[in-house]
Design a protein around this motif. Structure first.
Motif, PDB file in Angstrom:
ATOM      1  N   THR A 209      -2.169 -10.823  19.362  1.00 15.74           N
ATOM      2  CA  THR A 209      -1.716 -10.776  17.973  1.00 15.74           C
ATOM      3  C   THR A 209      -0.475 -11.635  17.791  1.00 15.74           C
ATOM      4  OG1 THR A 209      -2.603  -8.537  17.662  1.00 15.74           O
ATOM      5  CG2 THR A 209      -0.926  -9.273  16.096  1.00 15.74           C
ATOM      6  N   ILE A 210      -0.495 -12.424  16.712  1.00 15.92           N
ATOM      7  CA  ILE A 210       0.663 -13.244  16.346  1.00 15.92           C
ATOM      8  C   ILE A 210       1.347 -12.573  15.152  1.00 15.92           C
ATOM      9  CG2 ILE A 210       1.461 -15.519  15.612  1.00 15.92           C
ATOM     10  CD1 ILE A 210      -1.145 -16.676  16.765  1.00 15.92           C
ATOM     11  N   VAL A 211       2.653 -12.356  15.284  1.00 14.64           N
ATOM     12  CA  VAL A 211       3.424 -11.713  14.211  1.00 14.64           C
ATOM     13  C   VAL A 211       4.478 -12.687  13.701  1.00 14.64           C
ATOM     14  CG1 VAL A 211       4.725  -9.665  13.525  1.00 14.64           C
ATOM     15  CG2 VAL A 211       3.201  -9.561  15.497  1.00 14.64           C
ATOM     16  N   VAL A 212       4.562 -12.819  12.383  1.00 19.20           N
ATOM     17  CA  VAL A 212       5.637 -13.590  11.756  1.00 19.20           C
ATOM     18  C   VAL A 212       6.533 -12.600  11.025  1.00 19.20           C
ATOM     19  CG1 VAL A 212       6.271 -15.410  10.149  1.00 19.20           C
ATOM     20  CG2 VAL A 212       4.148 -15.598  11.467  1.00 19.20           C
ATOM     21  N   SER A 213       7.818 -12.605  11.354  1.00 20.96           N
ATOM     22  CA  SER A 213       8.757 -11.690  10.718  1.00 20.96           C
ATOM     23  C   SER A 213       9.089 -12.139   9.303  1.00 20.96           C
ATOM     24  CB  SER A 213      10.042 -11.595  11.549  1.00 20.96           C
ATOM     25  OG  SER A 213      11.041 -10.878  10.848  1.00 20.96           O
ATOM     26  N   GLU A 214       9.013 -11.206   8.373  1.00 20.19           N
ATOM     27  CA  GLU A 214       9.341 -11.505   6.981  1.00 20.19           C
ATOM     28  C   GLU A 214      10.845 -11.680   6.795  1.00 20.19           C
ATOM     29  OE1 GLU A 214       8.583  -9.476   2.586  1.00 20.19           O
ATOM     30  OE2 GLU A 214       7.413  -8.841   4.322  1.00 20.19           O
ATOM     31  N   GLU A 215      11.637 -10.987   7.616  1.00 14.26           N
ATOM     32  CA  GLU A 215      13.091 -11.031   7.482  1.00 14.26           C
ATOM     33  C   GLU A 215      13.697 -12.293   8.091  1.00 14.26           C
ATOM     34  OE1 GLU A 215      11.441  -8.313   8.606  1.00 14.26           O
ATOM     35  OE2 GLU A 215      11.618  -7.202   6.710  1.00 14.26           O
TER      36      GLU A 215
END
Length: 245
Positions: A209-215
């Protein structure tokens, strides 16, 4: 002959029950620790009863009556995760459908663009473990993977921006998928729900899984309960090439 068949059936049913219970309790460390706690209290209660320690025995009997209910309430997410793991142990496919080089390129370009715009994203790439149980509760798409489509899905205020995208091979299987959040204490306790969801699915499947942080816009790769930072294209390509081979 009939008695022999009944004995075989009896043994087979017992094996299935034991196998399921072991799969259930070993799927989550917290659930397993609570099981050990219950066994310990039960053994202590038996000992106090044998020794005639009336007060201790009565207190422990009351504890054994209410403790299972308390455990179920407190550990509801872990119990759900254990059930999912126990039921999906045999859901692995012999041959994994991996995406092409073009698919990798679209994923990397979409992720790096979303990162540059501080747009949160959660993209799961399926391998051997089937993620159909999550896809079926999401918005089915079965669309060709493309940078433009991935960016559009996660654009804020669009209908599908919440939840995860699941990719199988060269197609986006679904969008808006939701996972059980991980309860791990290995990482920062202030970690957001996207990262905990990524860890959660990595703990019950062999997906990446690839996660991009919104913050912060940071990019993380999550695999087998491990989270790694990957803030440049070369690093993301490296992980995808190792995973999608």
């Amino acid at each position: 002959m009939k008695e022999t068949l009944l004995m075989i059936l009896d043994g087979y049913i017992l094996w299935i029950v034991v196998f399921f219970l072991l799969s259930f309790f070993l799927a989550s460390k917290r659930v397993f620790r609570m099981l050990l706690l219950l066994i310990f209290i039960y053994l202590v209660e038996l000992l106090t009863d044998k020794l005639g320690l009336t007060l201790s025995s009565d207190v422990l009997k009351v504890a054994l009556e209410y403790l299972p209910i308390i455990i179920i309430v407190v550990l509801a997410p872990d119990i759900r995760k254990s059930f999912e793991s126990a039921f999906t142990i045999d859901s692995k496919r012999d041959i994994a459908t991996m995406g092409s080089q073009e698919t990798k390129q679209h994923i990397v370009e979409a992720v790096t663009y979303l990162s540059s715009q501080n747009i949160g994203a959660l993209i799961t790439i399926e391998k051997h473990s089937s993620l159909d149980q999550y896809a079926e509760r999401a918005i089915m798409m079965n669309s060709q993977v493309s940078k433009e489509l991935l960016i559009n899905i996660f654009t804020p205020l669009t209908p599908l921006h919440d939840g995860a995208v699941i990719i199988r091979g060269d197609s986006i299987r679904c969008a808006g998928a939701y996972y059980v959040l991980s309860e791990t204490t290995k990482y920062d306790k202030t970690m957001g729900s996207r990262h905990r969801a990524a860890l959660g699915i990595s703990e019950v499947s062999d997906s990446l899984t690839i996660v991009v942080s919104e913050e912060t816009g940071t990019i993380s790769i999550v695999l087998e309960g491990i989270m790694l930072k990957a803030n440049d294209k070369e690093k993301i390509y490296e992980y995808l090439n190792m995973f999608m081979k």
